[in-house]
Scaffold this active site. Sequence first.
Site, mmCIF file in Angstrom:
data_model
loop_
_atom_site.group_PDB
_atom_site.id
_atom_site.type_symbol
_atom_site.label_atom_id
_atom_site.label_comp_id
_atom_site.label_asym_id
_atom_site.label_seq_id
_atom_site.Cartn_x
_atom_site.Cartn_y
_atom_site.Cartn_z
ATOM 1 N N LEU A 153 0.904 -1.078 -0.097
ATOM 2 C CA LEU A 153 0.062 0.245 0.080
ATOM 3 C C LEU A 153 0.820 1.244 -0.011
ATOM 4 C CD1 LEU A 153 -2.884 0.758 2.696
ATOM 5 C CD2 LEU A 153 -0.734 2.365 2.590
ATOM 6 N N ASN A 154 0.461 2.187 -0.800
ATOM 7 C CA ASN A 154 1.167 3.561 -0.508
ATOM 8 C C ASN A 154 -0.034 4.776 -0.288
ATOM 9 O OD1 ASN A 154 1.771 2.843 -3.599
ATOM 10 N ND2 ASN A 154 2.616 4.802 -3.536
ATOM 11 N N ASP A 155 0.262 5.657 -1.217
ATOM 12 C CA ASP A 155 -0.625 7.069 -0.984
ATOM 13 C C ASP A 155 -2.056 6.630 -0.736
ATOM 14 O OD1 ASP A 155 1.714 7.557 -2.051
ATOM 15 O OD2 ASP A 155 1.121 8.770 -3.601
ATOM 16 N N GLN A 198 -3.292 3.418 -3.197
ATOM 17 C CA GLN A 198 -2.122 3.028 -4.271
ATOM 18 C C GLN A 198 -2.008 1.486 -3.627
ATOM 19 O OE1 GLN A 198 -0.218 4.509 -7.094
ATOM 20 N NE2 GLN A 198 -2.457 4.924 -6.920
ATOM 21 N N ASP A 224 -0.291 13.246 -9.900
ATOM 22 C CA ASP A 224 -1.109 13.351 -8.475
ATOM 23 C C ASP A 224 -2.078 14.644 -8.410
ATOM 24 O OD1 ASP A 224 0.778 11.160 -7.939
ATOM 25 O OD2 ASP A 224 2.138 12.655 -6.491
ATOM 26 N N GLU A 255 5.304 15.906 -4.775
ATOM 27 C CA GLU A 255 4.455 15.023 -4.981
ATOM 28 C C GLU A 255 3.074 15.374 -4.241
ATOM 29 O OE1 GLU A 255 6.677 11.137 -6.380
ATOM 30 O OE2 GLU A 255 6.376 11.188 -4.076
HETATM 31 C C1 FRU Z 1 3.962 9.113 -4.060
HETATM 32 C C2 FRU Z 1 3.904 8.704 -5.315
HETATM 33 C C3 FRU Z 1 3.047 9.565 -6.202
HETATM 34 C C4 FRU Z 1 2.663 8.549 -7.304
HETATM 35 C C5 FRU Z 1 2.491 7.324 -6.439
HETATM 36 C C6 FRU Z 1 2.724 6.154 -7.283
HETATM 37 O O1 FRU Z 1 4.257 8.002 -2.948
HETATM 38 O O2 FRU Z 1 5.219 8.330 -5.948
HETATM 39 O O3 FRU Z 1 3.573 10.491 -6.715
HETATM 40 O O4 FRU Z 1 1.632 8.998 -7.998
HETATM 41 O O5 FRU Z 1 3.242 7.228 -5.377
HETATM 42 O O6 FRU Z 1 2.411 4.970 -6.506
#
Ligand code: FRU
Length: 501
Positions: free
Chosen positions: A51-53, A69, A174, A228
Site C-alpha cells: 500500500l502507498n498513498d 495505491q 497526483d 508530489e
Molecule cells: C507518492 C507517489 C506518487 C505517485 C504514486 C505512485 O508516494 O510516488 O507521486 O503517484 O506514489 O504509486
Amino acid sequence: ERNNTMKEWTREERYKQISDYSDNYLDELAKRVAQSPFRQNYHIQPNTGLLNDPNGFTYFDGKWHLFYQWFPMGAVHGLKHWYHLTSTDLVQWKEEGVALLPDTAYDSHGVYSGSGFVKDGQLHVMYTGNVRTEKWERVPNQIVARMEADGSFTKFLPPAIAGNPEGYTDHVRDPKVWEQHGIYYTVIGAQRSDETGTILMYRSKDALEWELMGEVDAGLPDFGYMWECPDLFEIDGKTVLLFSPQGIEPEGDRYHNIFQTGYVIADDFRMDELKLEHDGFQELDAGFDFYATQTAESPDGRRILTAWMGLPDVAYPTDSEDWAHCLTLPRELSLKDGKLIQQPVRELVALRKEQALSESGLLSEAKHFERSGANCYELKLDVAFPASADHAPVTLDLCEDATNDKRFRITLDPTTKKITIDRSRCGIPFAEDFGTTRTLTVEQMDAVKLQIFVDTSSIEIFVNDGEGTFTSRVFPQAGETCLSLAAGSTIDYSLELWEFA
Ligand code: FRU
C-alpha cells in the site's frame, strides 16, 4: 528465526498483470500475510502486497470513499492499482476490492495517485496514468474516470491531459481536484525542466477539458527536485498548500526522513495570480513514517486528512512477508497560531472498549504498568511541571519488555522544551540509516499533553491537542507490551488507557 532476505523482483515480475496470476495464488498469498505478527487491528492495510498513498478520499452519497495505491503481489513498488474502501464513520472500513486497474494504453504501467470529486451526482476521480515506452521513457497522463452505480469505473479516454507540458519533465502527477463556483480546479505535482519541484494548476468547466493556468507560486523556487501529492484548500479563510517535496536536506531537528510532507499558509490566493505569500514551509509531522497526505471535506465542514504511514525507498520488516504499510488514522485539521493542527477524528472514541488505567497524582520516580493485552490501545498522558523547581526530563516507555531492555521511548525535556521519540530499542530495528530519534520543540513545557494511539505495528502521538504529531511504524515482538513512566523530579500527572481489543 525471521527470514529477512528479500526476494529480488525483476522488472518483468513487477509489471505483470493481476490477471496473469490465478485467484488461488492471491488467496494463498493473503492467507500467508494474515499469519504475520505485525498485522494492524484498526488501521487500513493491504491484504497482500504494498500500500502507498491514500487516493480519491471523498464523502459521497452518505459514505466516505477512500482508495489507496496498491501493488497486490509483494512489498515492492510494482504495477499500481487503486484499492477501494468505504465507511460511514471513518472508524470501520468496508473493503470494496480493486477499483482501478492499469488496463489501458494510457495507464499501462500504473494507475498512480489522484483524487475524488462529485459531479452531476456521481463520484469522479482524476488520477495519473503512468506509461512507460519501449525505451522505458515515462509518459504521465491525467485521466478522469466516473464511478457507476455498480461500483465499476468508466475511464474517459483519451486522457484529459496527455503528457507533460513544455518546460516540465515527465514527472507530472497526483492531480487534486476541487470545485469552486461551478469551475473545477486541479493542482498537480511537477518537476521543471531545470529539475526543481513545483505545482501546476489547471481549470475546467466540465472536468473533462482542462486549461493550464500556470504554476502555483509558493515562493520556493528551489526547494527540492520534485513535489508530489499537492493539496490546496481553505481553513478559516486562509489558504493551505500541502505537498510532499523530495530532495530536502536535514536541517537541525527537521527533515530527517528520506522525503518530507509539509505546508505553507497564505492569507489569500487569487486565481489571477496563483501566488501564496507565507511565513515559510513547515513540516507536518515529526515522526519517522509519514508521507503523501490527502484531505477531504466532511458534510459538517471538517477538513479530514490521512496519509501513507510509510516512505518510498525505505525497507520495512514486513517486506519479507510480501506485504507492507498502512494508512494513518484520519485526522481533523484546524489552524492555530500560524500552524496546522491535527487531531484524531472525534469518531475514533468509538474504538474505546475497557478503560484499563486511570491514574493520577504526584510522581518523582519510575512507575511500571504491566500489560499483557495486545499493543492495541489509546493512552492519554498529562504532565505538569510544578513552577519554581528544577526539572529533570520525563520518559514514557511503550512496547516495553519485562526488563526494560526493549522499549519505544518518549522523552519530555522541560529545560529545552524538546520532545524526543527513540525507536532504537523498539522491537525489530529498521531504517536506522535515517536515524533512530526524532525531535519536536514545543512552545512551552509547563505542562504537556500526549494522546497516543498504539496498534500492533504503529504509534501515533498527538502533542498538546495536535500542536505537533509523531507518526511512526514500530515492530515490537511477543511480550513487548508494557509501559513505564519515569520522572526525574516531581511531576503532577494523569494517565488514562483504553484497550481497543
Ligand atoms: C507518492 C507517489 C506518487 C505517485 C504514486 C505512485 O508516494 O510516488 O507521486 O503517484 O506514489 O504509486
